[in-house]
Design a protein around this motif. Structure first.
Motif, mmCIF file in Angstrom:
data_model
loop_
_atom_site.group_PDB
_atom_site.id
_atom_site.type_symbol
_atom_site.label_atom_id
_atom_site.label_comp_id
_atom_site.label_asym_id
_atom_site.label_seq_id
_atom_site.Cartn_x
_atom_site.Cartn_y
_atom_site.Cartn_z
ATOM 1 N N THR A 202 0.858 -1.176 0.000
ATOM 2 C CA THR A 202 0.000 0.000 0.000
ATOM 3 C C THR A 202 0.898 1.231 0.000
ATOM 4 O OG1 THR A 202 -0.138 0.245 2.421
ATOM 5 C CG2 THR A 202 -1.736 -1.222 1.360
ATOM 6 N N ILE A 203 0.608 2.157 -0.886
ATOM 7 C CA ILE A 203 1.293 3.450 -0.884
ATOM 8 C C ILE A 203 0.452 4.372 -0.024
ATOM 9 C CG2 ILE A 203 2.232 5.332 -2.253
ATOM 10 C CD1 ILE A 203 3.528 2.660 -2.887
ATOM 11 N N GLY A 204 0.978 4.692 1.146
ATOM 12 C CA GLY A 204 0.209 5.433 2.137
ATOM 13 C C GLY A 204 -0.109 4.526 3.312
ATOM 14 N N ALA A 205 0.345 4.931 4.496
ATOM 15 C CA ALA A 205 0.056 4.157 5.713
ATOM 16 C C ALA A 205 -0.808 4.976 6.655
ATOM 17 C CB ALA A 205 1.362 3.751 6.393
ATOM 18 N N CYS B 61 3.421 -1.806 3.970
ATOM 19 C CA CYS B 61 2.830 -0.468 3.978
ATOM 20 C C CYS B 61 3.948 0.550 3.827
ATOM 21 C CB CYS B 61 2.075 -0.228 5.279
ATOM 22 S SG CYS B 61 0.597 -1.240 5.492
ATOM 23 N N ILE B 62 3.796 1.435 2.835
ATOM 24 C CA ILE B 62 4.843 2.400 2.501
ATOM 25 C C ILE B 62 4.320 3.809 2.768
ATOM 26 C CG2 ILE B 62 6.350 3.234 0.661
ATOM 27 C CD1 ILE B 62 5.652 0.533 -0.803
ATOM 28 N N ASP B 63 5.132 4.617 3.406
ATOM 29 C CA ASP B 63 4.739 6.003 3.666
ATOM 30 C C ASP B 63 5.989 6.875 3.665
ATOM 31 O OD1 ASP B 63 1.941 7.284 4.979
ATOM 32 O OD2 ASP B 63 3.758 8.469 5.335
ATOM 33 N N GLY C 30 9.361 -1.806 -1.183
ATOM 34 C CA GLY C 30 8.068 -2.454 -0.996
ATOM 35 C C GLY C 30 7.350 -2.884 -2.248
ATOM 36 N N VAL C 31 7.636 -2.255 -3.386
ATOM 37 C CA VAL C 31 6.853 -2.492 -4.604
ATOM 38 C C VAL C 31 7.370 -3.649 -5.470
ATOM 39 C CG1 VAL C 31 6.244 -1.479 -6.850
ATOM 40 C CG2 VAL C 31 5.822 -0.202 -4.733
#
Length: 437
Positions: free
Chosen positions: A5-8, A28-30, A73-74
């Motif tokens: 997820t882009i945005g935590a 989860c990426i932020d 993460g991707v």
């Protein structure tokens, strides 16, 4: 399956955590290093019932990871969810898409192999096309598909809403993208939760149409409440009577000080702006937006009327500042309109909220923040209940009566029975019901 997820934030963290709880490998990426460090330490940046335990359990099991680096993460993901903010632009009410577009660029740069890119953020019609065009600048279109998968998470019940959804809406353009999404949600669809597969444009509009309709129900019952007060009727009975009609249903028929939060205000604004852009203005939703704004502004009038027409020099105790119970979210809360209005009329305000005071402190200056409800009402000329926290429905009325300077209660959530409040010695003003004086 491996996902990211882009945005935590609220949507990204809940989505990622619940997918991890299904057994998928989730990152989860932020971009906020403080948020990621806190999550890695087990500290949850938002208040959401059940989420903290879910994060801890899945992180310990090695299914849930956190990072600031898209490049970590991707790569290798089957699906990457864009779950960033889309706040309204002040100039025209349209959703600000800069964070979504930036996420699309970063995914395109980092992805490896065929990847389904999922718009989980609430985005305007046409966003799937826009995201695909951005990604196609650096990636061949055969390497990805952009899917719409709107969220329907209620703050305060988000974990339940994700795990036991009314429906899962997925907007796809190909069988390949559809197969990935069906596999991703298989743990839920195997339990009988329905998945509606549409084109992306329909999926994008479903989200806005749903929230616009629910906001309309809220504004409608608020207007009915005003009529009830003039006619001597009881809005609770009216709402029950119309809610028993299966075509209408009972939910979102509770009157109050107006809707707020992260969804309804911005989504109705976007809906109105989009309808105008397409040359088909939504007069109904335009009226809903106007009615809700007016509703919030009218609440100080009720409090002023309860103290015989003047707030100058009065002390008002406010219970609840978040936009609803079971959240610490202050976005578009009615309290952000009501409390400054009270102060502008010469009142001092003491306030208490079980979860929202830390977030509210910078937004509501010159408020005396209390340790508990009874500390807030001490010496106040009037008590106003603004948010429907359960603790406010079970107050020790004898103790409240003794602490108040004047036994006046303005209950904007109808938490109490007027006859009980009258028997307890209060002047009680509620919404859409006869006031006990």
């Amino acid at each position: 399956m491996k996902i990211a997820t882009i945005g935590a934030g609220y949507v990204g963290l809940v989505t990622g955590t619940c997918f991890a709880d299904m057994g998928w490998d989730v990152t989860c990426i932020d971009i906020d290093p403080k948020k990621i460090s806190a999550l890695e330490a087990g500290d949850i940046p938002i208040y959401e019932p059940g989420l903290e335990e879910l994060v801890r359990r899945n992180a310990e099991a090695g299914r849930l990871h956190f990072t600031t680096e898209v490049s970590e993460g991707v790569p290798g993901c089957d699906a990457v969810f864009i779950a960033v903010g889309t706040p309204p632009r002040p100039e025209d009410g349209h959703a600000d898409m800069k964070y979504v577009h930036a996420a699309a660029e970063s995914i395109a740069a980092a992805m490896t192999g065929f990847t389904v890119v999922v718009n989980k953020s609430t985005v305007p019609v046409g966003t799937s096309v826009a995201v695909a065009e951005i990604m196609a600048r650096t990636r061949d279109p055969s390497e990805f598909e952009v899917v719409s998968n709107p969220e329907f998470l209620r703050e305060g019940a988000a974990v339940t809403d994700f795990s036991r959804p009314d429906r899962i809406v997925v907007g796809v353009r190909s069988d390949r993208g559809g197969q990935v999404m069906r596999q991703l949600y298989k743990p839920l669809t195997d339990q009988g939760y329905p998945m509606l597969v549409t084109d992306p444009e329909s999926a994008e509009l479903i989200k806005y149409a749903a929230n616009a309709f629910l906001a309309t129900k809220i504004s409608f019952i608020n207007e009915i409440a005003d009529i009830c007060e003039r006619a001597g009727a009881d809005v609770s009975q009216v709402a029950n009577g119309i809610g028993l009609d299966t075509r209408i249903g009972p939910r979102f028929l509770k009157p109050g000080p107006g809707y707020g939060g992260s969804c309804f205000p911005k989504d109705t604004q976007e809906f109105v702006s989009t309808a105008r852009e397409y040359g088909r203005p939504s007069r109904i939703v335009e009226a809903v937006v106007e009615a809700n704004d007016a509703r919030k502004r009218a609440m100080a009038d009720r409090i002023e009327g309860a103290v015989d027409g003047s707030l100058d020099g009065k002390r008002v105790a406010v219970l609840g500042v978040t936009f609803k119970a079971e959240t610490d979210d202050m976005r578009e809360s009615p309290a952000l309109t009501i409390i400054p209005d009270l102060q502008n009329r010469g009142a001092t305000v003491a306030a208490y909220d079980p979860q929202g005071m830390e977030n509210a402190a910078s937004l509501l200056p010159d408020v005396d923040w209390a340790e508990d409800p009874y500390d807030a009402v001490k010496g106040a000329d009037v008590l106003a209940i603004v948010t429907e926290w359960k603790v406010f429905a079970t107050l020790d009325l004898v103790r409240v009566r003794a602490a108040l300077k004047s036994p006046i209660v303005v209950d904007m959530r109808n938490l109490y029975d007027p006859s009980i409040m009258e028997a307890a010695g209060f002047r009680y003003v509620s919404i859409g019901r006869k006031s006990a004086v």
